[in-house]
Design an enzyme around this catalytic site. Structure first.
Site, mmCIF file in Angstrom:
data_model
loop_
_atom_site.group_PDB
_atom_site.id
_atom_site.type_symbol
_atom_site.label_atom_id
_atom_site.label_comp_id
_atom_site.label_asym_id
_atom_site.label_seq_id
_atom_site.Cartn_x
_atom_site.Cartn_y
_atom_site.Cartn_z
ATOM 1 N N GLY A 1 7.561 34.619 52.234
ATOM 2 C CA GLY A 1 8.473 34.496 51.467
ATOM 3 C C GLY A 1 9.911 33.774 51.802
ATOM 4 O O GLY A 1 10.673 33.687 50.895
ATOM 5 N N ILE B 1 21.471 24.205 59.042
ATOM 6 C CA ILE B 1 20.919 24.950 57.957
ATOM 7 C C ILE B 1 19.921 23.851 57.320
ATOM 8 O O ILE B 1 20.550 22.725 56.881
ATOM 9 C CB ILE B 1 21.769 25.583 57.123
ATOM 10 C CG1 ILE B 1 22.699 26.691 57.748
ATOM 11 C CG2 ILE B 1 21.085 26.284 55.740
ATOM 12 C CD1 ILE B 1 21.881 27.721 58.463
ATOM 13 N N GLU C 1 16.758 37.402 60.595
ATOM 14 C CA GLU C 1 16.916 38.855 60.483
ATOM 15 C C GLU C 1 18.410 39.159 60.474
ATOM 16 O O GLU C 1 18.840 40.280 60.481
ATOM 17 C CB GLU C 1 16.467 39.430 61.783
ATOM 18 C CG GLU C 1 14.866 39.516 61.680
ATOM 19 C CD GLU C 1 14.048 39.486 63.169
ATOM 20 O OE1 GLU C 1 14.455 38.629 64.022
ATOM 21 O OE2 GLU C 1 13.446 40.620 63.278
HETATM 22 MO MO1 MOS Z 1 10.630 40.462 61.916
HETATM 23 S S1 MOS Z 1 10.886 42.417 61.951
HETATM 24 O O1 MOS Z 1 10.516 39.802 63.230
HETATM 25 O O2 MOS Z 1 9.239 40.232 60.557
#
Ligand code: MOS
Length: 736
Positions: free
Chosen positions: A463, A627, A702
C-alpha cells in the site's frame, strides 16, 4: 554516468496506478483467491502458556460433519526449518512436538468442507495439558537473557569515566508495551498442490522467503513452489517473516489433496504474526553546562519468544544520532513464554528513539535550554561512529523548516505556562536519524513490438506505492509514456526481490530496474551495432538518451529511432533482459551511508482536570533524499504519524499476568487512532539526492512513525509538568 533525466514524472507525483483497481474491488488480496473444490482450514490454539500436551482427543472433531482431516503434532510428520534471509530465520515449523511455549500456539488444524464446519469441529477438540510455570515478565530473574544478540552493540570512548565527571546528568528508565500490527485485512494463505507442485497465495512482504521456507518445510525444490501476492493489504512488518500458519495451510492442502484456504481470525492476528515486543530501556546522558553532549549510555531490553529468534535493535540509532564523544549501546533479549514477536513499523528504532529523545528533552529542562537548541548544538555533522562524511544529511534543514512552520519560537519554556482557555497547551519535538538498507534485488524488463514495456520483480506493495513509483521510474529510465509501462510484482516466478521492509525497497528495487533498463538499452544498441539503416549504429550507452519511445544520440537528438522501428526492422517481437542492483560500497567511497533524517513537532492540549489529551498539530520535516512522488511520500509520512499517535497514547496488547492470554485481542479493546484522534498533519520534505543509488532516494517507509511518541511525550510534559516514561500515555497515568 546514467541516462536519468529529471522529467515531470518524478517529483509531485502521479496518482496511484493501482487506485482504480482498489476502489472498484478488482484488486485481489490473498483471502480473495479461491480454487475449485476448495476446503477450509481452522487453527486450534493452546490455552496455556507453558507445558506440554499430554493427550489430544480428535475423535469428536473427526466425526463432525464435513470434516476432512485433523492434523496435530501426532500426525503432522516432520517439517524442515526455513533458511535465514534478510531478517533472520523464520520461526520454527509448527506441530513438531508436544511442547507448549506460548498461549495461542497452534496445536492443531482442522480441515472441512466449509469454514463453518471447520470452526464448529475445531471446538470439539479436547486437550489435556501438563502445565508448567510460565515466564511472562520481562524482569523475571529466571528468564534467559541474550546479551549483544547480533554482535551489533556499539562503543566509542570511555562512557563510565565521562558520565561520572559530566557536570549535568540525566538518568531514566522508559518502558514500551507489546503492540500488534493488526492490519484490517486478515492474514490469509490459500494453498494448492498439483502433484509435487505447490501454488500459494499468501499475505507476505517477502514472497521469495515464503517460498524458501515452504521448500524447506516440505523438502521440495524451490522451483516447484510458486508464491503469489499481487496485493498484500496492510502488513506493517507482520508480513516480513514466513509464519507457521502458512506452512499449516500448505500441509492441510497436501493432506486432504484439495486446495485449502486458511484465514486468521482477529484474535489470531494478535498471536500468530508477530508483534512489537515490550521493552525496558535505561538511558544515561552526561553533558557540559552549555549543553554539549559528553556521554550517552543506552541499554535496551526487549522480549523474545521461548524458541524463536527475532531482530529488534532498540539502540540501533543511538550511536549515530549525535556528535557525542563517549557512547555505549547495548541490546538484550529476554526469552519468555509469549507469542513470537516480529517486525512492526520501524522495529526497535521506534522504541529506542522514544527513550533517547525523551531523555534529551529531560536534559534540556535540566540545562534550562530549548530542546531544539540542544539538538542543534549536538548535530552530528559527520557520522560520529566512523568519522566519515554522511552520504547526505539535511537534518539542520529539517529542524529549521519544521520549527518555522510550527512556530516553535512561540513556545514559552516553563511547563504549564501555555494555555488555551481551560486547556493546557504543550509543544514537544524529537529528532530521528534512520539507518540505511539496500539489499540485493533483481528485475526483468521486456520491450515489445507494440512499444509497451513489462517490468517485473518478485517484490510486494503493502500500500506504500511500489506499483506507482516503479511505473514512474520505468517510464523515466526507458523514455516511455506511463501508459506504455506495465509493472508486475508479487510472484516468485519473477526475479527475486528482498523483503518490502527496512525502508529499503524503493532504493534497492529502483536500482535493479535502473540496471535492467540500462541493459535493455545496451541490448537495443547491440541489435543495431552493424545496422547501416540505423542512425544509432556504433553508439555506446553513454552516447545516447531516451524520450518519447525513442533512443537518440545525446549530441544530436535528431539522430535516433523508435524502439518499435528497431524491433520491426530486425524481425524481433521483443527484447528481454535482467538487471541486478549494483550494491554501493559506501566505506570504499569514504562516506557513511545515510538513511532518512527527520524532525517531528507536536502540539497537544491536555484537560488539567480529566487528563484528556488531544493532539492538535503534527509537523514532520523529513530529509528523504530525492522524493519520487510527493503525494504518496507525504501520505506515507502521515500514515506513520498516525501509528506514532497510537504508540504514544493508545496501543497496548495486555497479557493476563497468570496465563499469558492477551486480554484485549479485539478492535474494541485494542485501541488504534481513529479520525477523531488525528489532527491535520503537515509534511515537509527537505534535502537533496543521496548518491548511493541512481534515483537519489533514501528510505521513508518507517521514519514517519519514529519520533512521534517522544515528541508527544515531550509535549505532554511541557503542557502538564508531568513526565510519563511508560507508554502508552493514558489519562490515568497523567492523573495519578
Ligand atoms: Mo517494516 S517493519 O520494515 O514492514
Amino acid at each position: 554516468m546514467t541516462t536519468v533525466q529529471t522529467i515531470p514524472l518524478i517529483g509531485p507525483g502521479i496518482h496511484r496506478v493501482d487506485g482504480p483497481l482498489k476502489v472498484t474491488g478488482a484488486a485481489h488480496y490473498p483471502s480473495d483467491f479461491s480454487f475449485p473444490n476448495l476446503a477450509y482450514a481452522v487453527l486450534v490454539q493452546s490455552t496455556i502458556a507453558a507445558g506440554s500436551i499430554r493427550h489430544i482427543d480428535t475423535t469428536a472433531t473427526l466425526a463432525a460433519p464435513g470434516v476432512l482431516a485433523v492434523i496435530t503434532h501426532e500426525n503432522a510428520g516432520q517439517l524442515g526449518q526455513g533458511p535465514i534471509a534478510n531478517l533472520g530465520a523464520p520461526p520454527p515449523p509448527p506441530l513438531q512436538n508436544n511442547r507448549i511455549v506460548h498461549y495461542g500456539q497452534h496445536i492443531a488444524v482442522v480441515v472441512a468442507e466449509t469454514l463453518e464446519q471447520a470452526t464448529a469441529a475445531s471446538q470439539l477438540l479436547t486437550v489435556d495439558y501438563d502445565t508448567a510455570e510460565a515466564l511472562l515478565h520481562l524482569v523475571d530473574p529466571r528468564a534467559e537473557v541474550l546479551t549483544n544478540p547480533w554482535g551489533l552493540d556499539q562503543q566509542r570512548g570511555d562512557v563510565a569515566t565521562n558520565l561520572a565527571i559530566a557536570p549535568v546528568r540525566v538518568e531514566a528508565t522508559y518502558t514500551t508495551p507489546a503492540e500488534t500490527t493488526n492490519a484490517l485485512g486478515l492474514f490469509a494463505t490459500v494453498a494448492l498442490w498439483d502433484g509435487d507442485t505447490l501454488t500459494v497465495h499468501d499475505t507476505t512482504q517477502y514472497p521469495v522467503h515464503v517460498r524458501a521456507t515452504l521448500a524447506a518445510a516440505f523438502g521440495v525444490p524451490e522451483e516447484k513452489i510458486r508464491v503469489l501476492v499481487p496485493f498484500v493489504g496492510g502488513a506493517f512488518g507482520a508480513g516480513l517473516r514466513p509464519w507457521p500458519h502458512v506452512i499449516l495451510a500448505a500441509l492441510a492442502a497436501q493432506r486432504v489433496k484439495r486446495p485449502v484456504k486458511l484465514v486468521l481470525t482477529r484474535p489470531q492476528m494478535f498471536t500468530s504474526i508477530g508483534h512489537r515486543p515490550n521493552t525496558v530501556q535505561h538511558i544515561k546522558i552526561g553533558a557540559s553546562n552549555d549543553g554539549t553532549l559528553i556521554a550517552i549510555e543506552h541499554e535496551g531490553t526487549s522480549s523474545l519468544g521461548m524458541e524463536d529468534n527475532n531482530i529488534e535493535r532498540l539502540t540501533a540509532g543511538t550511536a549515530a544520532a549525535y556528535a557525542c564523544p563517549h557512547v555505549s549501546t547495548r541490546d538484550r533479549q529476554v526469552r519468555l513464554n509469549i507469542p513470537s514477536p516480529g517486525s512492526m513499523r520501524a522495529p526497535g528504532e521506534a522504541e529506542g528513539n522514544f527513550a533517547l529523545e525523551c531523555a534529551l528533552d529531560e536534559l534540556a529542562y535540566e540545562l534550562k535550554m530549548d530542546p531544539l537548541e540542544l539538538r542543534l548544538r549536538n548535530n552530528a555533522q559527520i557520522h560520529p561512529q566512523s568519522g566519515l562524511p554522511w552520504s547526505s544529511k539535511a537534518l539542520r534543514e529539517c529542524y529549521k523548516q519544521g520549527a518555522g512552520l510550527f512556530n516553535w519560537s512561540r513556545r514559552t519554556p516553563t511547563p504549564r505556562s501555555m494555555r488555551d482557555g481551560r486547556w493546557l497547551v504543550g509543544y514537544g519535538m524529537a529528532a530521528v536519524s534512520y539507518v540505511w538498507y539496500q539489499p540485493p534485488c533483481q528485475a526483468r524488463v521486456s520491450l515489445f513490438r507494440d512499444g509497451t514495456a513489462y517490468v517485473r520483480s518478485a517484490a510486494t506493495d503493502i500500500g506504500t506505492g511500489t506499483y506507482t513509483v516503479m511505473t514512474q521510474l520505468s517510464a523515466e529510465f526507458l523514455g516511455l509514456p506511463l501508459d506504455h509501462i506495465r509493472f508486475g510484482l508479487g510472484d516468485t516466478e519473477m526475479p527475486p526481490a528482498p523483503n518490502e521492509g527496512g525502508s529499503g525497497l524503493v532504493g534497492t528495487l529502483g536500482s535493479a530496474i535502473h540496471a535492467a533498463c540500462q541493459q535493455l538499452l545496451v541490448a537495443f544498441l547491440n541489435v543495431v551495432s552493424h545496422d547501416t539503416a540505423s542512425p544509432l549504429r556504433g553508439c555506446l550507452l553513454e552516447d545516447i538518451t531516451v524520450s518519447h519511445g525513442r533512443i537518440h544520440r545525446k549530441n544530436d537528438p535528431t539522430q535516433g529511432e523508435e524502439y518499435t522501428a528497431i524491433l520491426a526492422r530486425h524481425g524481433l517481437e521483443e527484447l528481454t533482459v535482467y538487471g541486478e542492483n549494483t550494491r554501493p560500497q559506501p566505506q570504499k567511497m569514504g562516506i557513511a551511508p545515510a538513511g532518512a533524517f527527520g524532525a517531528k513537532f507536536v502540539e497537544v492540549r491536555v484537560d488539567p482536570d480529566l487528563g484528556l489529551i488531544r493532539v492538535t498539530r503534527v509537523i514532520s520535516a523529513i530529509d528523504g533524499g530525492r522524493i519520487l512522488n510527493e503525494k504518496l511520500a507525504a501520505s506515507q509520512i502521515i500514515g506513520g504519524a498516525v501509528g506514532g499517535i497510537g504508540m504514544a497514547l493508545l496501543e497496548e496488547a495486555v497479557s493476563d499476568a497468570e496465563t499469558g492470554r492477551i486480554a484485549n485481542a479485539t478492535f474494541s479493546d485494542y485501541l488504534v487512532p481513529v479520525n477523531a484522534d488525528v489532527p491535520n498533519m503537515d509534511v515537509i520534505f527537505v534535502g537533496e539526492a543521496d548518491p548511493l543509488n541512481p534515483m537519489g532516494t533514501k528510505g521513508i517507509g518507517e521514519i514517519g512513525l519514529i519520533g512521534i511518541a517522544a515528541a508527544l511525550a515531550n509535549a505532554i510534559y511541557h503542557a502538564t509538568g508531568k513526565r510519563i516514561r511508560d507508554l502508552p500515555i493514558t489519562l490515568d497515568k497523567l492523573l495519578s
